[in-house]
Enzyme design. Structure first.
Site, PDB file in Angstrom:
ATOM      1  N   ARG A   1       0.862  -1.190   0.000  1.00 37.30           N
ATOM      2  CA  ARG A   1       0.000   0.000   0.000  1.00 37.30           C
ATOM      3  C   ARG A   1       0.893   1.232   0.000  1.00 37.30           C
ATOM      4  O   ARG A   1       1.716   1.405   0.887  1.00 37.30           O
ATOM      5  CB  ARG A   1      -0.923   0.020   1.219  1.00 37.30           C
ATOM      6  CG  ARG A   1      -2.048   1.082   1.102  1.00 37.30           C
ATOM      7  CD  ARG A   1      -2.839   1.237   2.393  1.00 37.30           C
ATOM      8  NE  ARG A   1      -2.033   1.937   3.391  1.00 37.30           N
ATOM      9  CZ  ARG A   1      -2.004   1.621   4.689  1.00 37.30           C
ATOM     10  NH1 ARG A   1      -2.703   0.612   5.149  1.00 37.30           N
ATOM     11  NH2 ARG A   1      -1.246   2.318   5.524  1.00 37.30           N
TER      12      ARG A   1
ATOM     13  N   GLU B   1       4.757   7.170   2.356  1.00 36.63           N
ATOM     14  CA  GLU B   1       5.537   5.949   2.540  1.00 36.63           C
ATOM     15  C   GLU B   1       4.918   4.838   1.721  1.00 36.63           C
ATOM     16  O   GLU B   1       3.797   4.962   1.209  1.00 36.63           O
ATOM     17  CB  GLU B   1       5.582   5.549   4.018  1.00 36.63           C
ATOM     18  CG  GLU B   1       4.235   5.195   4.626  1.00 36.63           C
ATOM     19  CD  GLU B   1       4.336   4.815   6.083  1.00 36.63           C
ATOM     20  OE1 GLU B   1       5.454   4.711   6.601  1.00 36.63           O
ATOM     21  OE2 GLU B   1       3.259   4.633   6.707  1.00 36.63           O
TER      22      GLU B   1
ATOM     23  N   ASN C   1       4.121   0.747   2.221  1.00 33.88           N
ATOM     24  CA  ASN C   1       4.062  -0.354   3.179  1.00 33.88           C
ATOM     25  C   ASN C   1       4.190  -1.680   2.450  1.00 33.88           C
ATOM     26  O   ASN C   1       3.442  -1.950   1.512  1.00 33.88           O
ATOM     27  CB  ASN C   1       2.732  -0.325   3.931  1.00 33.88           C
ATOM     28  CG  ASN C   1       2.456   1.016   4.581  1.00 33.88           C
ATOM     29  OD1 ASN C   1       2.895   1.280   5.687  1.00 33.88           O
ATOM     30  ND2 ASN C   1       1.727   1.884   3.877  1.00 33.88           N
TER      31      ASN C   1
ATOM     32  N   SER D   1      -2.914  -2.736   5.865  1.00 32.65           N
ATOM     33  CA  SER D   1      -4.218  -3.043   6.446  1.00 32.65           C
ATOM     34  C   SER D   1      -5.353  -2.236   5.841  1.00 32.65           C
ATOM     35  O   SER D   1      -5.150  -1.343   5.035  1.00 32.65           O
ATOM     36  CB  SER D   1      -4.170  -2.806   7.958  1.00 32.65           C
ATOM     37  OG  SER D   1      -3.824  -1.467   8.228  1.00 32.65           O
TER      38      SER D   1
ATOM     39  N   LYS E   1      12.401   2.593   5.863  1.00 34.29           N
ATOM     40  CA  LYS E   1      12.491   3.994   5.463  1.00 34.29           C
ATOM     41  C   LYS E   1      13.814   4.283   4.749  1.00 34.29           C
ATOM     42  O   LYS E   1      13.879   5.106   3.845  1.00 34.29           O
ATOM     43  CB  LYS E   1      12.362   4.905   6.691  1.00 34.29           C
ATOM     44  CG  LYS E   1      11.102   4.692   7.516  1.00 34.29           C
ATOM     45  CD  LYS E   1       9.855   5.044   6.746  1.00 34.29           C
ATOM     46  CE  LYS E   1       8.612   5.045   7.635  1.00 34.29           C
ATOM     47  NZ  LYS E   1       8.302   3.728   8.213  1.00 34.29           N
TER      48      LYS E   1
ATOM     49  N   LYS F   1      11.851  10.425  10.831  1.00 32.25           N
ATOM     50  CA  LYS F   1      11.250   9.089  10.773  1.00 32.25           C
ATOM     51  C   LYS F   1      12.263   8.008  11.152  1.00 32.25           C
ATOM     52  O   LYS F   1      13.354   7.945  10.576  1.00 32.25           O
ATOM     53  CB  LYS F   1      10.733   8.799   9.360  1.00 32.25           C
ATOM     54  CG  LYS F   1       9.534   9.631   8.948  1.00 32.25           C
ATOM     55  CD  LYS F   1       8.984   9.130   7.627  1.00 32.25           C
ATOM     56  CE  LYS F   1       7.616   9.705   7.342  1.00 32.25           C
ATOM     57  NZ  LYS F   1       6.975   9.041   6.188  1.00 32.25           N
TER      58      LYS F   1
ATOM     59  N   GLU G   1       7.359   0.541  11.793  1.00 29.23           N
ATOM     60  CA  GLU G   1       6.049   0.534  11.156  1.00 29.23           C
ATOM     61  C   GLU G   1       4.973   0.594  12.237  1.00 29.23           C
ATOM     62  O   GLU G   1       5.241   0.422  13.416  1.00 29.23           O
ATOM     63  CB  GLU G   1       5.882  -0.737  10.309  1.00 29.23           C
ATOM     64  CG  GLU G   1       6.922  -0.892   9.214  1.00 29.23           C
ATOM     65  CD  GLU G   1       6.907   0.244   8.215  1.00 29.23           C
ATOM     66  OE1 GLU G   1       5.833   0.830   7.981  1.00 29.23           O
ATOM     67  OE2 GLU G   1       7.964   0.579   7.680  1.00 29.23           O
ATOM     68  N   GLY G   2       3.723   0.821  11.791  1.00 30.76           N
ATOM     69  CA  GLY G   2       2.607   0.745  12.709  1.00 30.76           C
ATOM     70  C   GLY G   2       2.091   2.085  13.200  1.00 30.76           C
ATOM     71  O   GLY G   2       1.114   2.143  13.916  1.00 30.76           O
TER      72      GLY G   2
ATOM     73  N   ARG H   1      -7.836   7.671   4.595  1.00 26.96           N
ATOM     74  CA  ARG H   1      -7.824   7.783   6.057  1.00 26.96           C
ATOM     75  C   ARG H   1      -7.773   9.262   6.409  1.00 26.96           C
ATOM     76  O   ARG H   1      -6.951  10.002   5.879  1.00 26.96           O
ATOM     77  CB  ARG H   1      -6.619   7.034   6.642  1.00 26.96           C
ATOM     78  CG  ARG H   1      -6.720   5.519   6.499  1.00 26.96           C
ATOM     79  CD  ARG H   1      -5.447   4.821   6.932  1.00 26.96           C
ATOM     80  NE  ARG H   1      -4.341   5.225   6.080  1.00 26.96           N
ATOM     81  CZ  ARG H   1      -3.065   5.075   6.402  1.00 26.96           C
ATOM     82  NH1 ARG H   1      -2.724   4.552   7.563  1.00 26.96           N
ATOM     83  NH2 ARG H   1      -2.110   5.448   5.566  1.00 26.96           N
TER      84      ARG H   1
END
Length: 479
Positions: A128, A145, A147, A152, A309, A367, A371-372, A454
């Site tokens: 994603r 970024e 992923n 998700s 990253k 950064k 992740e998360g 989002r």
């Protein structure tokens, strides 16, 4: 807060009572159609609550939306090629693995299976790529970024699109449905999983989803599992945590991955991207065992590493891009969506950007290799941490990114416990899903498979839905 404003999709001119009735109906629709999560505060396997969502779809420029969709296949391709360039991975991550323990542990697994020879040379990627609008209402879109593990909300974004179609009709705006793009990323991702299962070529084998010990985002995960069964009723799906796999997983005589006497064709990681997933050496040993097996991994360890990253920062360099993408027009398209990403290695260029960031910290995001969500640093924290790390090798585990300045708009953000809903200034982040399957010589499958929006309050830096800051949303395309 952004200085730019997008107009909302409709003017919601309702009395307080009418608004509350509409929100009650929206919540019931969400619960009944699966826009759900388990509560972190009152966790119970038998109970769910609504996942936070935007009452109305949020406006998003059509040309930027299409640009992001059209480039996903190219992004899939470049990440695949990078993942199969051992020299590039080693060179790029050399400094990072010296100071970041988590990346170092992942790299050690990669190095082990690379030296042994990969038992399975096919990798599956469910990616994603995330974007923000930048520099005005519709001038630019910039990648935040990409992923490569546990990308998700494909399951819930499919349903939130249906919800926003319903709510516009409910409000009498059926004529505006043409501006809501159709969206079913869960089918696209599950087609990738079933395609990988077929390539394994064992009709008795199963798909293993590696999950957390406690799963809050249960509906999103289960939608994948149920869709797989719809697409191919012959495929059995099992769920296990790394912790339970310590006892349940083993390698067969031909390096088959066996879990509870079942041969595993595909391992789909929805956990394993954070240090907390590996509380002991046993979980690391299980991750290595999985990588050494013949199962097709999603992601494989090399796909996981190229999501760091540091790798993404390196790819911003034009000369690096040209190593993997030969067509000048494709390189130019990628450069259009990339924002400034800067290495913090010990060299003149890094010293210059650190000085700039300390002087004007509001222009940058710091950064780490994590992740998360919830790990980035903003504003004065950028200055504080850079000053503290400037003479330490620790800084090489971080990158600096130019801060993106997205436009805001008005919307209502609906959450499980909030009862006093206000029209809020919000900003939105677009995610585009992609699927790729390939080995070291060939790409066997490469598709763009849908999107998610989002949305969060414009005053928030981070936007994680699980963390309770962001909400699920859909793009309403405007010209």
């Amino acid at each position: 807060m952004s200085t730019f404003q997008l107009q909302p999709c409709i003017d919601l001119n309702l009395s307080r009572k009418e608004l509350q009735d509409l929100i009650d109906k929206a919540k019931d629709w969400a619960i009944m159609h699966g826009i759900n999560m388990r509560s972190k505060e009152n966790f119970n396997k038998s109970q769910v609550q609504i996942a936070p969502f935007a009452l109305l779809p949020s406006s998003f420029p059509k040309k930027c939306f299409e640009r992001a969709k059209n480039i996903q296949v190219l992004l899939n391709e470049i990440m695949h090629k990078v993942a199969h360039d051992d020299n590039f991975i080693r060179h790029t991550l050399k400094g990072t693995i010296e100071v970041d323990d988590f990346t170092a542990r992942l790299f050690n697994i990669y190095e082990t299976v690379y030296k042994e020879g990969f038992a399975q040379d096919i990798s599956l990627g469910l990616f994603r790529s995330d974007y923000l609008l930048h520099n005005g209402i519709d001038k630019e879109i910039k990648q935040v970024e990409l992923n490569t593990i546990a990308s998700s909300f494909a399951g819930l974004s499919t349903i939130i699109t249906e919800y926003h179609r319903y709510i516009l009709m409910e409000l009498g705006y059926a004529d505006k449905l043409e501006f809501l793009p159709l969206n079913n990323p869960v089918i696209g991702l599950c087609k990738g999983l079933t395609q990988a299962w077929s390539l394994y070529n064992d009709n008795r084998a199963v798909i293993l989803i590696v999950v957390e010990d406690i799963t809050y985002n249960i509906s999103d995960q289960r939608f994948h599992e149920f869709e797989i069964r719809k697409l191919n009723p012959a495929i059995k799906v099992i769920r296990r945590s790394l912790n339970t796999l310590v006892l349940d997983a083993q390698l067969g005589s031909n390096k088959e991955l066996i879990v509870d006497n079942l041969v595993v064709a595909v391992v789909y990681f929805r956990s394993g991207y954070e240090l907390q997933a590996y509380p002991t050496e046993k979980e690391w040993a299980v991750r290595l065992l999985i990588e050494r097996s013949k199962a097709i991994k999603c992601p494989s360890i090399q796909y996981h590493l190229v999501g760091t990253k540091k790798i993404q920062q390196a790819l911003v360099e034009p000369n690096v891009l040209k190593m993997f993408i030969k067509e000048p027009s494709s390189v130019a398209k990628l450069q259009e969506i990339f924002t400034g990403l800067y290495s913090l290695d010990f060299n003149v260029e890094a010293e210059e950007i650190i000085t700039k960031a300390i002087q004007e910290p509001e222009k940058y995001v710091l950064k780490p290799q994590r992740e998360g969500g919830g790990n980035n640093l903003y504003n004065e924290n950028v200055k504080t941490y850079l000053t503290k790390m400037r003479n330490s090798k620790e800084r090489t585990a971080w990158i600096l990114m130019d801060r993106i300045n997205p436009p805001s708009q008005k919307n209502y953000l609906i959450s499980p416990n909030d009862i006093n809903y206000q029209l809020s200034d919000v900003i939105s982040e677009l995610g585009i899903y992609g699927v790729i399957i390939g080995n070291h010589t060939d790409i066997l499958y490469n598709e763009e498979t849908g999107h998610i929006l989002r949305t969060k309050m414009s005053t928030e830096n981070e936007g994680g839905i699980i963390a309770g800051v962001g909400v699920l949303d859909s793009p309403y395309l405007v010209t």
